[in-house]
Motif scaffolding. Structure first.
Motif, PDB file in Angstrom:
ATOM      1  N   LEU A   1      -5.194   1.944   1.117  1.00  0.00           N
ATOM      2  CA  LEU A   1      -5.604   1.436  -0.189  1.00  0.00           C
ATOM      3  C   LEU A   1      -5.531  -0.092  -0.158  1.00  0.00           C
ATOM      4  O   LEU A   1      -4.499  -0.651   0.193  1.00  0.00           O
ATOM      5  CB  LEU A   1      -4.676   1.964  -1.290  1.00  0.00           C
ATOM      6  N   GLY A   2      -6.620  -0.765  -0.491  1.00  0.00           N
ATOM      7  CA  GLY A   2      -6.635  -2.233  -0.519  1.00  0.00           C
ATOM      8  C   GLY A   2      -6.294  -2.843   0.829  1.00  0.00           C
ATOM      9  O   GLY A   2      -5.304  -3.550   0.951  1.00  0.00           O
ATOM     10  N   PRO A   3      -7.103  -2.586   1.871  1.00  0.00           N
ATOM     11  CA  PRO A   3      -6.732  -2.988   3.243  1.00  0.00           C
ATOM     12  C   PRO A   3      -6.905  -4.472   3.560  1.00  0.00           C
ATOM     13  O   PRO A   3      -6.668  -4.846   4.720  1.00  0.00           O
ATOM     14  CB  PRO A   3      -7.668  -2.149   4.131  1.00  0.00           C
TER      15      PRO A   3
ATOM     16  N   ALA B   1      -0.345   1.806   1.747  1.00  0.00           N
ATOM     17  CA  ALA B   1      -0.735   0.816   0.734  1.00  0.00           C
ATOM     18  C   ALA B   1       0.246  -0.346   0.802  1.00  0.00           C
ATOM     19  O   ALA B   1       1.414  -0.193   0.450  1.00  0.00           O
ATOM     20  CB  ALA B   1      -0.720   1.440  -0.660  1.00  0.00           C
ATOM     21  N   ASN B   2      -0.215  -1.493   1.313  1.00  0.00           N
ATOM     22  CA  ASN B   2       0.634  -2.688   1.357  1.00  0.00           C
ATOM     23  C   ASN B   2       0.087  -3.731   0.397  1.00  0.00           C
ATOM     24  O   ASN B   2      -1.088  -4.113   0.499  1.00  0.00           O
ATOM     25  CB  ASN B   2       0.664  -3.272   2.780  1.00  0.00           C
ATOM     26  N   GLU B   3       0.901  -4.196  -0.510  1.00  0.00           N
ATOM     27  CA  GLU B   3       0.490  -5.173  -1.527  1.00  0.00           C
ATOM     28  C   GLU B   3      -0.809  -4.751  -2.217  1.00  0.00           C
ATOM     29  O   GLU B   3      -1.701  -5.559  -2.434  1.00  0.00           O
ATOM     30  CB  GLU B   3       0.365  -6.583  -0.934  1.00  0.00           C
TER      31      GLU B   3
ATOM     32  N   VAL C   1      -9.981   2.671   0.789  1.00  0.00           N
ATOM     33  CA  VAL C   1     -10.253   2.513  -0.639  1.00  0.00           C
ATOM     34  C   VAL C   1     -10.267   1.020  -0.932  1.00  0.00           C
ATOM     35  O   VAL C   1      -9.222   0.349  -0.836  1.00  0.00           O
ATOM     36  CB  VAL C   1      -9.190   3.228  -1.501  1.00  0.00           C
ATOM     37  N   GLU C   2     -11.422   0.480  -1.219  1.00  0.00           N
ATOM     38  CA  GLU C   2     -11.562  -0.979  -1.379  1.00  0.00           C
ATOM     39  C   GLU C   2     -12.724  -1.253  -2.317  1.00  0.00           C
ATOM     40  O   GLU C   2     -13.795  -0.678  -2.155  1.00  0.00           O
ATOM     41  CB  GLU C   2     -11.821  -1.626  -0.008  1.00  0.00           C
ATOM     42  N   THR C   3     -12.521  -2.168  -3.275  1.00  0.00           N
ATOM     43  CA  THR C   3     -13.593  -2.481  -4.213  1.00  0.00           C
ATOM     44  C   THR C   3     -14.323  -3.773  -3.854  1.00  0.00           C
ATOM     45  O   THR C   3     -15.437  -3.985  -4.320  1.00  0.00           O
ATOM     46  CB  THR C   3     -13.033  -2.599  -5.652  1.00  0.00           C
TER      47      THR C   3
ATOM     48  N   THR D   1      -0.161 -15.034   2.036  1.00  0.00           N
ATOM     49  CA  THR D   1      -0.069 -14.384   3.346  1.00  0.00           C
ATOM     50  C   THR D   1       0.724 -13.094   3.184  1.00  0.00           C
ATOM     51  O   THR D   1       1.754 -13.088   2.521  1.00  0.00           O
ATOM     52  CB  THR D   1       0.641 -15.306   4.356  1.00  0.00           C
ATOM     53  N   THR D   2       0.225 -12.015   3.775  1.00  0.00           N
ATOM     54  CA  THR D   2       0.896 -10.720   3.647  1.00  0.00           C
ATOM     55  C   THR D   2       1.544 -10.330   4.975  1.00  0.00           C
ATOM     56  O   THR D   2       1.231 -10.909   6.018  1.00  0.00           O
ATOM     57  CB  THR D   2      -0.126  -9.642   3.252  1.00  0.00           C
ATOM     58  N   ALA D   3       2.399  -9.312   4.943  1.00  0.00           N
ATOM     59  CA  ALA D   3       3.156  -8.906   6.133  1.00  0.00           C
ATOM     60  C   ALA D   3       2.279  -8.636   7.357  1.00  0.00           C
ATOM     61  O   ALA D   3       2.590  -9.124   8.443  1.00  0.00           O
ATOM     62  CB  ALA D   3       4.028  -7.690   5.798  1.00  0.00           C
TER      63      ALA D   3
END
Ligand code: SAH
Length: 351
Positions: free
Chosen positions: A83-85, A146-148, A110-112, A49-51
């Motif tokens: 970045l990496g949402p 950019a978070n985590e 920006v997401e792969t 789980t992220t912020a």
């Protein structure tokens, strides 16, 4: 032809059979590519789980921080970049807060991962997607979050073997992947202070992270704008192995089941800041996530939410504690700001 499914582990084992042990960075990159492409890893039913998934306050305060900078910069046309949402939660919360300040930036993500892109598209309709930062538009200042993100990028590890420093690789000893020191001696590329560390010592670097920080620094210095980087980490370089795996909210062995566990490493904020500064950006911090959120007014935001939903009082106070508490995310997680020299000073980083 019979088709048995080829797992990520099979593919890595086959690569090792052909070319020999592979560097840790290749192992981590291959495992995470598969991992993020094949699932939504976030939340109670996922692995971590992220912020932004803990509380809307996190993304809102980031949005207000960006809006404040934009106002003081004279309200230029800008882009919101993330970045990496993940699920797109932070972006949705930040964009809502920015709208309250009459900031309506076009969104560039920006997401792969194809599956996470789908979720981001739902929460941020109209967003434009990019495989990497090089694809971002060049004609306006950028407000970057950019978070985590950086913790998921591959690290290289050097290990002090009996015969000197070598790159740490991964080999396949059926049925296990195991780390081994391999390749030519690397003692000559290390500073004296680190060279004499005891056998078994590990030095970690993330060239992929430093390269992205450089590109962000270059964009900010030439286009204008600012970036907020939030992650868990330290101010290095330092001796230590921080590669870890998480599955179902528990730590796991990073060498087992590649592609089925989230592989991360602690972020070296000093190296990120230095890389961005080398391209002409300014850096601020890092400071603890807890301190930064408190300076940004998380408690008054919490009070306002509680006033609107008294039945959620305890849940909201619990979220503030999780995000800011020193035993929780408050100090291990850090915030680093980068900004164009021509832009105003970011809030929350005063000495
Ligand atoms: N920021 C989100 C998600 C963090 S998980 C949150 O706080 O909830 C890491 C995110 O980075 C995921 O969206 C993952 O798909 C993405 N990611 C990982 N490696 C990447 C890479 N090399 N390029 C772009 N995105 C990447």
């Amino acid at each position: 032809m019979g088709s048995s499914p080829v797992t990520c582990a099979d593919a890595i084992a086959a690569a090792i059979a052909i070319q020999g042990p592979i560097p840790i960075a290749h192992f981590m990159a291959a495992a995470n590519r598969h991992y993020y492409a094949t699932r939504d890893p976030l939340g109670a039913a996922g692995d971590f789980t992220t912020a932004p998934e803990i509380s809307q306050m996190f993304g809102e305060l980031i949005g207000l921080w960006l809006a404040d900078l934009w106002l003081r910069a004279g309200k230029p046309d800008v882009y919101y970049v993330e970045l990496g949402p993940g699920r797109g939660t932070l972006a949705a919360d930040a964009l809502r807060a920015m709208r309250s300040a009459e900031l309506f930036p076009p969104v560039h993500l920006v997401e792969t991962s194809p599956s996470l892109r789908e979720q981001q598209q739902q929460r941020c309709p109209g967003a434009t997607f990019h495989d990497d930062v090089d694809g971002l538009p060049g004609d306006r200042p950028l407000l970057i979050v950019a978070n985590e993100f950086f913790d998921a990028l591959p690290v290289r590890q050097l290990v002090r073997a009996a015969s000197g420093w070598r790159e740490r690789h991964v080999t396949w000893a059926n049925p296990l992947f195991v780390p081994v020191a391999s390749g030519p001696p690397l003692d000559d590329i290390l500073p004296d202070a680190l060279r004499e560390a005891p056998p078994g010592s590990i030095i970690e670097t993330s060239p992929a992270s430093a390269a992205i920080a450089r590109r962000i620094g270059h964009r900010l210095a030439t286009q204008g704008g600012a970036a907020l980087i939030v992650d868990y980490g330290y101010e290095g370089p330092a001796i230590g192995d921080t590669l870890q795996a998480v599955r179902a909210h528990e730590y796991a062995n990073p060498f087992e089941e590649p592609g089925e566990r989230d592989l991360t490493a602690h972020v070296d904020f000093a190296t990120l800041a230095e890389a961005a500064r080398a391209e002409g950006a300014l850096s601020f911090g890092p400071i603890g996530q807890g301190e930064w959120l408190e300076r940004m007014g998380i408690w008054s935001r919490a009070e306002r939410l509680m006033a609107g939903a008294p039945e959620r009082r305890e849940e909201i106070a619990g979220a503030v504690e999780r995000l800011t508490g020193t035993e929780q995310m408050g100090t291990l997680f850090k915030t680093l700001a980068l900004a164009a020299p021509s832009w105003p000073q970011p809030a929350g980083f005063e000495a």
